[in-house]
Motif scaffolding. Structure first.
Motif, short mmCIF file in Angstrom:
data_model
loop_
_atom_site.label_atom_id
_atom_site.label_comp_id
_atom_site.label_asym_id
_atom_site.label_seq_id
_atom_site.Cartn_x
_atom_site.Cartn_y
_atom_site.Cartn_z
N THR A 29 0.85 -1.19 0.00
CA THR A 29 0.00 0.00 0.00
C THR A 29 0.89 1.23 0.00
O THR A 29 1.75 1.39 0.88
N THR A 57 -2.06 -1.11 -3.72
CA THR A 57 -3.15 -0.30 -3.21
C THR A 57 -2.65 1.13 -3.18
O THR A 57 -1.65 1.42 -2.50
N VAL A 59 -3.23 4.92 -2.19
CA VAL A 59 -3.97 5.89 -1.40
C VAL A 59 -3.70 7.25 -2.02
O VAL A 59 -2.58 7.78 -1.93
N ILE A 81 -7.84 4.00 -2.86
CA ILE A 81 -8.52 4.60 -1.71
C ILE A 81 -8.42 6.11 -1.88
O ILE A 81 -7.34 6.70 -1.70
N PHE A 116 -11.82 9.66 4.95
CA PHE A 116 -10.43 9.53 4.51
C PHE A 116 -9.47 9.96 5.62
O PHE A 116 -8.55 9.22 5.99
N GLY A 119 -9.53 7.64 8.65
CA GLY A 119 -8.75 6.43 8.43
C GLY A 119 -7.26 6.66 8.59
O GLY A 119 -6.54 5.84 9.18
N LEU A 120 -6.77 7.79 8.06
CA LEU A 120 -5.36 8.12 8.22
C LEU A 120 -5.02 8.39 9.69
O LEU A 120 -3.96 7.99 10.18
N SER A 123 -4.62 5.17 11.57
CA SER A 123 -3.31 4.57 11.32
C SER A 123 -2.22 5.28 12.11
O SER A 123 -1.35 4.64 12.71
N ILE A 165 -6.26 3.39 7.62
CA ILE A 165 -5.63 3.33 6.30
C ILE A 165 -4.13 3.22 6.54
O ILE A 165 -3.42 4.23 6.68
#
Length: 304
Positions: A29, A57, A59, A81, A116, A119-120, A123, A165
């Motif tokens: 990713t 993947t 992003v 994503i 978005f 999700g970041l 992480s 993410i």
């Protein structure tokens, strides 16, 4: 110098673009920074395509540009994503993104901008998800089963759990850095910083490498404090803009769009493959790419 050992000397983090791209293996990713038509690490994007990376993947930014579209067109991305892939002022939606989505060639993680960044943030915090209210009562959790509605155990209200993410390698483009990886942006930086915080490794191409003294003179401008690697790449965001250096190359962007749109409308990749051969797999390196663009075309993009 008296008493100094090798371990006391700070190591330079300057790397070549090939070394940065080699940090990526098939199936990883990656994140590509920037925002719509600005600040994308295109020298690195082109190297990933030249290296033949597959099944990545990708992003994109909260509003991705055609850098993500190009990775799809070249067969590098299998998952995307991003809340948006397009080119404001040039194309409402990326033609390769649309073609691959319609034909089932890529998996698209449907989410909005609030999801978005949630999700970041998850992480960056090293937690499995981030609770969020946006999207409650909509069809987003139905369209994207990774967005889970659940009852908050504290207030018993309905929330959405946005999964983290997680990013293996983030690639960004910025104005300047010192040799130790302390990066300073011009203009938009918020999305890039979020990607950096969510990533295991971060490589940044910059318009110019400057002295540590210049960075220390205004430390509050430092947006990325210690990137994994720094790539010297003047015009490294071309054909997109780099704030304070040059504007988007409208002619070149439209050249790509015409080639990708031909694939979208006819299913024939001839024009798209010709573009990739001329400007990505053909040039020996970033300097060769710039020579193909031409010095007069590059100088015409001065912002001031």
């Amino acid at each position: 110098m008296g008493g100094e050992t090798v371990s006391d000397v700070r190591a330079s983090r300057i790397v070549e673009v090939e070394e940065a791209a080699a940090a990526v293996k098939d199936g990883m990713t990656i994140a590509i920074g920037g925002f719509i038509n600005s600040g994308h690490p295109m020298a690195i994007v082109r190297q990933l395509i030249k290296d033949g990376r597959k099944d990545l993947t990708v992003v994109g930014a909260a509003s991705s540009g055609l850098e993500t579209d190009l990775l799809i067109a070249a067969g590098v991305a299998s998952h995307v994503i991003s809340p948006y892939v397009g080119a404001e002022g040039f194309a409402g939606i990326g033609p390769a993104f649309r073609k691959a989505g319609q034909d089932g060639l890529i998996d698209i993680f449907e989410l909005d901008e609030a999801h978005f960044y949630a999700g970041l943030r998850a992480s960056a915090q090293r937690v499995p998800y981030n609770p969020w209210k946006a999207g409650v009562g909509t069809d987003l959790p139905k369209v994207n089963p990774w967005l889970k509605e659940y009852r908050d155990p504290i207030n018993d209200e309905l929330l959405i759990a946005v999964p983290a993410i997680n990013i293996d390698v983030a690639f960004l483009h910025a104005a300047v850095s010192d040799i130790y990886g302390n990066v300073q942006h011009n203009g938009t930086r918020y999305g890039d910083i979020s990607m950096y915080n969510a990533a295991t490794k971060t490589y940044v191409s910059v318009e110019k490498v400057v002295s540590p003294e210049r960075i220390k003179a205004d430390p509050l401008r430092t947006s990325i404090p210690g990137a994994t690697g720094i790539i010297r790449a003047p015009y490294g965001s071309h054909p997109y803009s780099a704030d304070g250096y040059y504007v988007p190359d409208a002619e070149h962007i439209n050249t790509y769009l015409a080639a990708a749109t031909s694939w979208l409308k006819t299913g024939d990749r001839a024009e798209l493959d010709a573009y990739i051969a001329e400007f990505i797999t053909g040039p020996a390196d970033h300097a060769d790419y710039l020579e193909r663009i031409g010095i007069r075309a590059l100088l015409s993009l001065n912002e001031f």
